[in-house]
Design an enzyme around this catalytic site. Structure first.
Site, PDB file in Angstrom:
ATOM      1  N   HIS A 198       0.991  -1.069   0.208  1.00  0.00           N
ATOM      2  CA  HIS A 198       0.054   0.076  -0.279  1.00  0.00           C
ATOM      3  C   HIS A 198       0.900   1.192   0.037  1.00  0.00           C
ATOM      4  O   HIS A 198       0.868   2.031   0.755  1.00  0.00           O
ATOM      5  CB  HIS A 198      -0.894  -0.053   1.437  1.00  0.00           C
ATOM      6  CG  HIS A 198      -2.608   0.005   1.083  1.00  0.00           C
ATOM      7  ND1 HIS A 198      -2.911  -0.824   0.105  1.00  0.00           N
ATOM      8  CD2 HIS A 198      -3.291   0.751   1.043  1.00  0.00           C
ATOM      9  CE1 HIS A 198      -4.198  -0.528  -0.088  1.00  0.00           C
ATOM     10  NE2 HIS A 198      -4.497   0.540   0.641  1.00  0.00           N
ATOM     11  N   GLY A 203      -5.330   5.940  -3.327  1.00  0.00           N
ATOM     12  CA  GLY A 203      -5.455   5.609  -4.665  1.00  0.00           C
ATOM     13  C   GLY A 203      -4.585   4.282  -4.873  1.00  0.00           C
ATOM     14  O   GLY A 203      -4.422   4.209  -6.163  1.00  0.00           O
ATOM     15  N   ARG A 206      -7.037   1.886  -6.757  1.00  0.00           N
ATOM     16  CA  ARG A 206      -7.132   2.123  -8.657  1.00  0.00           C
ATOM     17  C   ARG A 206      -5.824   1.979  -9.298  1.00  0.00           C
ATOM     18  O   ARG A 206      -5.771   1.646 -10.372  1.00  0.00           O
ATOM     19  CB  ARG A 206      -7.446   3.790  -8.434  1.00  0.00           C
ATOM     20  CG  ARG A 206      -9.193   3.887  -8.405  1.00  0.00           C
ATOM     21  CD  ARG A 206      -9.376   5.322  -8.323  1.00  0.00           C
ATOM     22  NE  ARG A 206      -9.062   5.716  -6.738  1.00  0.00           N
ATOM     23  CZ  ARG A 206      -8.490   7.110  -6.352  1.00  0.00           C
ATOM     24  NH1 ARG A 206      -8.598   8.017  -7.359  1.00  0.00           N
ATOM     25  NH2 ARG A 206      -8.120   7.515  -5.105  1.00  0.00           N
ATOM     26  N   LEU A 207      -4.743   2.641  -8.628  1.00  0.00           N
ATOM     27  CA  LEU A 207      -3.285   2.374  -9.208  1.00  0.00           C
ATOM     28  C   LEU A 207      -3.130   0.916  -9.301  1.00  0.00           C
ATOM     29  O   LEU A 207      -2.592   0.769 -10.768  1.00  0.00           O
ATOM     30  CB  LEU A 207      -2.309   3.021  -8.347  1.00  0.00           C
ATOM     31  CG  LEU A 207      -1.057   3.087  -9.162  1.00  0.00           C
ATOM     32  CD1 LEU A 207      -1.189   3.767 -10.286  1.00  0.00           C
ATOM     33  CD2 LEU A 207       0.191   3.786  -8.213  1.00  0.00           C
TER      34      LEU A 207
END
Length: 349
Positions: A198, A203, A206-207
């Site tokens: 992480h 984001g 989504r990434l």
């Protein structure tokens, strides 16, 4: 600590899934011989589904219809809500990957650049976009009022993040180049470890899906833009999170259990591929049997989601009675569905 992939078992189920996906990959050149405008239409629909699903997985409330409207006005570059900002960023990055995937190698710089672009419209993320996290971002559970009720999963510390990312990228790059593991297994491993680290403040989900598309396209899975993997994940969200957690909690142990996530990942790819097969078959059926006006009507429905007789007359310039006959034929053949009666009648797929 080096990734321990020696415990990754190639079960008969994994082999069968990989074989099915690769068979479609090899057949895509023949399957993908539709006219360019038909392929473009398929990609437009898949992009809307991908953008909508990936942002909804993370809490966005925008429907595919709202996403479609937003994407048609991306040039305004000004978005009021956080949902709109996230959709605009995701759409922009996906289009860049579709156009330039072969030039975007898997490096820390490129990953940071993709993160920056993904959040480029998000005011709230301005301080941390394109940079690794500086605060802990454990995955937590929340109650209906939005109050945190416990940590579901502990991610890498901000201190550990840079060297863990360096290690992961080096392992992935080496495994893909040396072909020591099948690329689908390498990509699956990369994604689950990326989400376990992480690395960014926000984001990451989504990434991870952007990077999945990038790595698949760089590994020769050229059909990916025409069928939404994100939509498959949204429709099996519980299984997605369960598989992630089952594997993630073992990654830093002596014998990581890669199986839950890899099986889920391959099944999602299988579902993505099967959806596209059905779409191609439908396209072929339509293209092979329908007259030009009927094709124009089907295209209009795909583009707009729903159409009325009056709209088709305006779009095509055809006689109203002729349009009615074509609609009756398309409805009878189950290419379209009629909704309502009289002046309120409209048609959808």
């Amino acid at each position: 600590m080096a990734l321990k992939t020696d415990s990754l078992q190639i079960t008969p189920q994994v082999l069968a899934l990989v074989a099915e996906i690769d068979e479609f990959k090899g057949a895509w050149r023949a399957l993908g011989t539709l006219a360019p405008e038909r392929l473009s239409a398929l990609r437009r629909v898949a992009t809307i589904e991908s953008v909508g699903s990936s942002t909804r997985i993370e809490g966005s409330k925008l429907t595919d219809a709202e996403v479609k409207r937003l994407l048609s006005n991306l040039e305004i570059k000004s978005f009021e809500s956080r949902d709109e900002q996230e959709v605009a960023g995701y759409a922009q990055v996906m289009e860049m990957i579709f156009a330039h995937f072969d030039a975007i190698d898997l490096t820390e710089n490129h990953i940071m650049q993709l993160h920056r672009d993904l959040l480029s419209f998000s005011d709230k993320d301005e301080r941390h976009r394109g940079a690794y996290k500086t605060l802990a971002n454990h995955v937590s559970a929340f109650d209906a009022d939005g109050k945190e009720i416990g940590v579901v999963f502990e991610t890498a510390t901000p201190f550990d993040t840079p060297h863990r990312m360096k290690e992961l990228i080096e392992w992935t790059y080496k495994a893909l180049n040396e072909q020591s593991l099948h690329p689908l297994l390498v990509i699956a491993t990369f994604i689950v470890v990326f989400l376990e680290i992480h690395p960014f403040q926000d984001g990451n989900g989504r990434l991870s899906r952007v990077l999945t598309t990038l790595l698949l396209m760089r590994s020769g899975y050229a059909y990916v833009p025409y069928s939404s993997m994100e939509s498959v994940i949204e429709n099996s969200k519980e299984g997605y999170y369960l598989a992630l957690r089952q594997t993630q909690k073992t990654i830093r142990g002596d014998a990581p259990d890669w199986q839950p996530w890899i099986t889920y990942f391959l099944r999602a790819l299988q579902q993505q591929k099967r959806r596209l097969e059905k779409k191609i078959e439908r396209e072929r059926l339509v293209l092979g049997t329908l007259p030009e006006l009927s094709l124009q009507i089907v295209d209009a429905v795909k583009e707009r989601g729903r159409v009325t007789i009056g709209e088709i007359v305006n779009l095509t310039g055809a006689n109203r009675n002729t349009v009615k006959k074509h609609l009756a034929t398309l409805t009878q053949a189950k290419h379209l569905t009629q909704h309502g009666t009289g002046k309120g009648t409209w048609y959808g797929l």
